[in-house]
Enzyme design. Sequence first.
Site, PDB file in Angstrom:
ATOM      1  N   ARG A 147       1.698  15.802  -4.181  1.00 44.34           N
ATOM      2  CA  ARG A 147       2.334  14.736  -3.367  1.00 44.34           C
ATOM      3  C   ARG A 147       3.759  14.421  -3.849  1.00 44.34           C
ATOM      4  O   ARG A 147       4.199  13.277  -3.788  1.00 44.34           O
ATOM      5  CB  ARG A 147       1.507  13.438  -3.351  1.00 44.34           C
ATOM      6  CG  ARG A 147       0.192  13.510  -2.678  1.00 44.34           C
ATOM      7  CD  ARG A 147       0.243  13.947  -1.217  1.00 44.34           C
ATOM      8  NE  ARG A 147      -1.060  14.424  -0.873  1.00 44.34           N
ATOM      9  CZ  ARG A 147      -1.451  15.698  -1.057  1.00 44.34           C
ATOM     10  NH1 ARG A 147      -0.601  16.632  -1.483  1.00 44.34           N
ATOM     11  NH2 ARG A 147      -2.665  16.059  -0.770  1.00 44.34           N
ATOM     12  N   SER A 157      -3.500   7.756   3.139  1.00 44.70           N
ATOM     13  CA  SER A 157      -3.923   7.286   1.813  1.00 44.70           C
ATOM     14  C   SER A 157      -2.833   6.389   1.247  1.00 44.70           C
ATOM     15  O   SER A 157      -1.667   6.789   1.208  1.00 44.70           O
ATOM     16  CB  SER A 157      -4.117   8.472   0.866  1.00 44.70           C
ATOM     17  OG  SER A 157      -5.082   9.336   1.398  1.00 44.70           O
ATOM     18  N   GLU A 208       1.393   5.979  -2.403  1.00 44.66           N
ATOM     19  CA  GLU A 208       1.812   7.276  -1.841  1.00 44.66           C
ATOM     20  C   GLU A 208       2.919   7.110  -0.786  1.00 44.66           C
ATOM     21  O   GLU A 208       3.903   7.835  -0.821  1.00 44.66           O
ATOM     22  CB  GLU A 208       0.592   7.996  -1.241  1.00 44.66           C
ATOM     23  CG  GLU A 208       0.931   9.379  -0.722  1.00 44.66           C
ATOM     24  CD  GLU A 208      -0.261  10.100  -0.120  1.00 44.66           C
ATOM     25  OE1 GLU A 208      -1.275  10.289  -0.814  1.00 44.66           O
ATOM     26  OE2 GLU A 208      -0.167  10.482   1.052  1.00 44.66           O
TER      27      GLU A 208
HETATM   28  C1  LIG Z   1      -3.738   8.453   9.589  1.00 44.59           C
HETATM   29  C2  LIG Z   1      -2.852   9.164   8.577  1.00 44.59           C
HETATM   30  C3  LIG Z   1      -3.351  10.251   7.857  1.00 44.59           C
HETATM   31  C4  LIG Z   1      -2.553  10.913   6.919  1.00 44.59           C
HETATM   32  N1  LIG Z   1      -3.072  11.967   6.232  1.00 44.59           N
HETATM   33  C5  LIG Z   1      -2.311  12.634   5.320  1.00 44.59           C
HETATM   34  C6  LIG Z   1      -2.839  13.747   4.600  1.00 44.59           C
HETATM   35  O1  LIG Z   1      -3.979  14.146   4.778  1.00 44.59           O
HETATM   36  N2  LIG Z   1      -2.031  14.361   3.698  1.00 44.59           N
HETATM   37  C7  LIG Z   1      -0.747  13.960   3.488  1.00 44.59           C
HETATM   38  O2  LIG Z   1      -0.067  14.585   2.644  1.00 44.59           O
HETATM   39  N3  LIG Z   1      -0.222  12.927   4.162  1.00 44.59           N
HETATM   40  C8  LIG Z   1      -0.955  12.246   5.070  1.00 44.59           C
HETATM   41  N4  LIG Z   1      -0.439  11.167   5.741  1.00 44.59           N
HETATM   42  C9  LIG Z   1       0.932  10.733   5.453  1.00 44.59           C
HETATM   43  C10 LIG Z   1       1.982  11.296   6.432  1.00 44.59           C
HETATM   44  O3  LIG Z   1       1.412  11.657   7.647  1.00 44.59           O
HETATM   45  C11 LIG Z   1       2.712  12.510   5.864  1.00 44.59           C
HETATM   46  O4  LIG Z   1       3.324  12.201   4.639  1.00 44.59           O
HETATM   47  C12 LIG Z   1       3.787  13.017   6.851  1.00 44.59           C
HETATM   48  O5  LIG Z   1       4.330  14.229   6.385  1.00 44.59           O
HETATM   49  C13 LIG Z   1       4.919  12.019   7.075  1.00 44.59           C
HETATM   50  O6  LIG Z   1       5.696  12.516   8.141  1.00 44.59           O
HETATM   51  P1  LIG Z   1       6.627  11.586   8.993  1.00 44.59           P
HETATM   52  O7  LIG Z   1       7.429  12.466   9.885  1.00 44.59           O
HETATM   53  O8  LIG Z   1       5.815  10.551   9.662  1.00 44.59           O
HETATM   54  O9  LIG Z   1       7.551  10.960   7.870  1.00 44.59           O
HETATM   55  P2  LIG Z   1       8.124   9.465   7.801  1.00 44.59           P
HETATM   56  O10 LIG Z   1       7.013   8.524   7.550  1.00 44.59           O
HETATM   57  O11 LIG Z   1       9.002   9.195   8.955  1.00 44.59           O
HETATM   58  O12 LIG Z   1       9.009   9.570   6.482  1.00 44.59           O
HETATM   59  C14 LIG Z   1       8.398   9.721   5.222  1.00 44.59           C
HETATM   60  C15 LIG Z   1       9.492  10.025   4.191  1.00 44.59           C
HETATM   61  O13 LIG Z   1      10.088  11.283   4.485  1.00 44.59           O
HETATM   62  C16 LIG Z   1      11.481  11.126   4.728  1.00 44.59           C
HETATM   63  N5  LIG Z   1      11.854  12.067   5.791  1.00 44.59           N
HETATM   64  C17 LIG Z   1      11.265  12.217   6.997  1.00 44.59           C
HETATM   65  N6  LIG Z   1      11.853  13.224   7.667  1.00 44.59           N
HETATM   66  C18 LIG Z   1      12.842  13.700   6.869  1.00 44.59           C
HETATM   67  C19 LIG Z   1      13.831  14.727   7.004  1.00 44.59           C
HETATM   68  N7  LIG Z   1      13.929  15.494   8.097  1.00 44.59           N
HETATM   69  N8  LIG Z   1      14.693  14.919   5.970  1.00 44.59           N
HETATM   70  C20 LIG Z   1      14.629  14.156   4.848  1.00 44.59           C
HETATM   71  N9  LIG Z   1      13.724  13.173   4.667  1.00 44.59           N
HETATM   72  C21 LIG Z   1      12.847  12.945   5.672  1.00 44.59           C
HETATM   73  C22 LIG Z   1      11.660   9.681   5.119  1.00 44.59           C
HETATM   74  O14 LIG Z   1      12.993   9.235   4.858  1.00 44.59           O
HETATM   75  C23 LIG Z   1      10.640   9.018   4.214  1.00 44.59           C
HETATM   76  O15 LIG Z   1      11.155   8.912   2.913  1.00 44.59           O
HETATM   77  C24 LIG Z   1      -1.217  10.481   6.700  1.00 44.59           C
HETATM   78  C25 LIG Z   1      -0.722   9.386   7.418  1.00 44.59           C
HETATM   79  C26 LIG Z   1      -1.531   8.735   8.351  1.00 44.59           C
HETATM   80  C27 LIG Z   1      -0.976   7.575   9.130  1.00 44.59           C
END
Ligand SMILES: Cc1cc2nc3c(=O)[nH]c(=O)nc-3n(C[C@H](O)[C@H](O)[C@H](O)COP(=O)(O)OP(=O)(O)OC[C@H]3O[C@@H](n4cnc5c(N)ncnc54)[C@H](O)[C@@H]3O)c2cc1C
Length: 358
Positions: free
Chosen positions: A166, A243, A350
């Site tokens: 992570r 998580s 996380e």
């Molecule tokens: C129901 C649920 C289940 C989940 N299950 C998992 C799981 O099983 N495993 C897991 O690892 N995660 C899980 N997550 C967490 C999440 O989905 C992941 O971390 C996902 O990759 C976040 O993507 P996002 O586009 O929504 O990022 P955001 O939430 O929009 O951003 C997260 C971070 O990444 C940065 N970021 C986003 N895009 C970029 C970019 N293009 N360049 C630079 N920085 C960027 C943002 O600035 C921020 O710091 C879950 C979340 C939810 C709500």
Amino acid sequence: MAVFAEEVNLAGYTTLRLGGPARRFVEATSEDELVAAVRKADDAGEPVLVLGGGSNLVVSDDGFPGTVVHVGARGVERTAGDGDTVLVRVRAGEDWDPFVARCVSDGLAGVECLSGIPGRVGATPIQNVGAYGQDVSETIVEVRAYDRQARSCVILDRDQCRFTYRHSVFKGNDRYVVLDVTYALRETEESQPIKYAELAKRLGVQPGERVSLKEARDAVLELRRGKGMVVDAADPDSRSAGSFFTNPILTAGQLAGLERRVAERLGPDAAFPRYPEADGRTKTSAAWLIDKAGFAKGHALGPVRISTKHTLALTNPGGAGGASTADLLALAREVRAGVCEAFGVELVNEPVMVGVSL
Ligand SMILES: Cc1cc2nc3c(=O)[nH]c(=O)nc-3n(C[C@H](O)[C@H](O)[C@H](O)COP(=O)(O)OP(=O)(O)OC[C@H]3O[C@@H](n4cnc5c(N)ncnc54)[C@H](O)[C@@H]3O)c2cc1C
């Protein structure tokens, strides 16, 4: 064309449905628009928040006092690699799960166990997204990014991404804006070996065996739905950031301390989950610690609660207007303090905190 707006409420852009307004908000639909928006804010000395699907964010009730750039550039390019490897370059604004679904239907293995994770492709390297025995560090070969320090585009190979559990060079570091990610996938109808015991059991195979890509995806989605871990408007337990705490990784000394505390609290024969790490440390389960510290599924504090399906997710079941980020943080602090008091282990969040801290 990029769309600009002011005072945009970020609650509508996070899966928790929490967060105050962004001073400025840019909808960037191409790489050029994304880079231009970040450069402009940097030139003006304004803070920048790069936003994907908002599924790993806890945003302050006060919002964000700068420019939020929403990453929307899309596109997938496929080229042949060595042997049965296919290189797939995906722009940061593609939604992750539809991409996984496409890999499964196109017979490309390597990301099938990451089915159902919300968010966009550009965020997958940030925390080395992982689940059910797979993580993206196994398939990412390079990440192309805009380097805000050098003010130019750079390519980071897998080693330079410094992936760990992570974590990566990108997490907690706003230097890079991810533009696209290249994954090396295997052209086959069979999944990668199933490593995760719970998934193997659901599939009726032994860990290490393979199943079809579709079987792997379907089983992962089923398991995830049962835990409220697939975003679904009809499931209040999925109004979360996934998580909330990472699984603690303990040194030998910390492990001995936990053994002592578990024996004191639960009796000398009590066992706890332990997974050896390559560096000699031991990973344990945050969900187990929370549960045994006395926080049951559904435990509520005001309008927020622990998911009724999974101890590790903190949820805002009422959706937008139902609770505040301050409410969520109060619950997170209660859980963290309870686990620390019971077991002497300090849980770490996380999701990325924006304008707040635990
Ligand atoms: C129901 C649920 C289940 C989940 N299950 C998992 C799981 O099983 N495993 C897991 O690892 N995660 C899980 N997550 C967490 C999440 O989905 C992941 O971390 C996902 O990759 C976040 O993507 P996002 O586009 O929504 O990022 P955001 O939430 O929009 O951003 C997260 C971070 O990444 C940065 N970021 C986003 N895009 C970029 C970019 N293009 N360049 C630079 N920085 C960027 C943002 O600035 C921020 O710091 C879950 C979340 C939810 C709500």
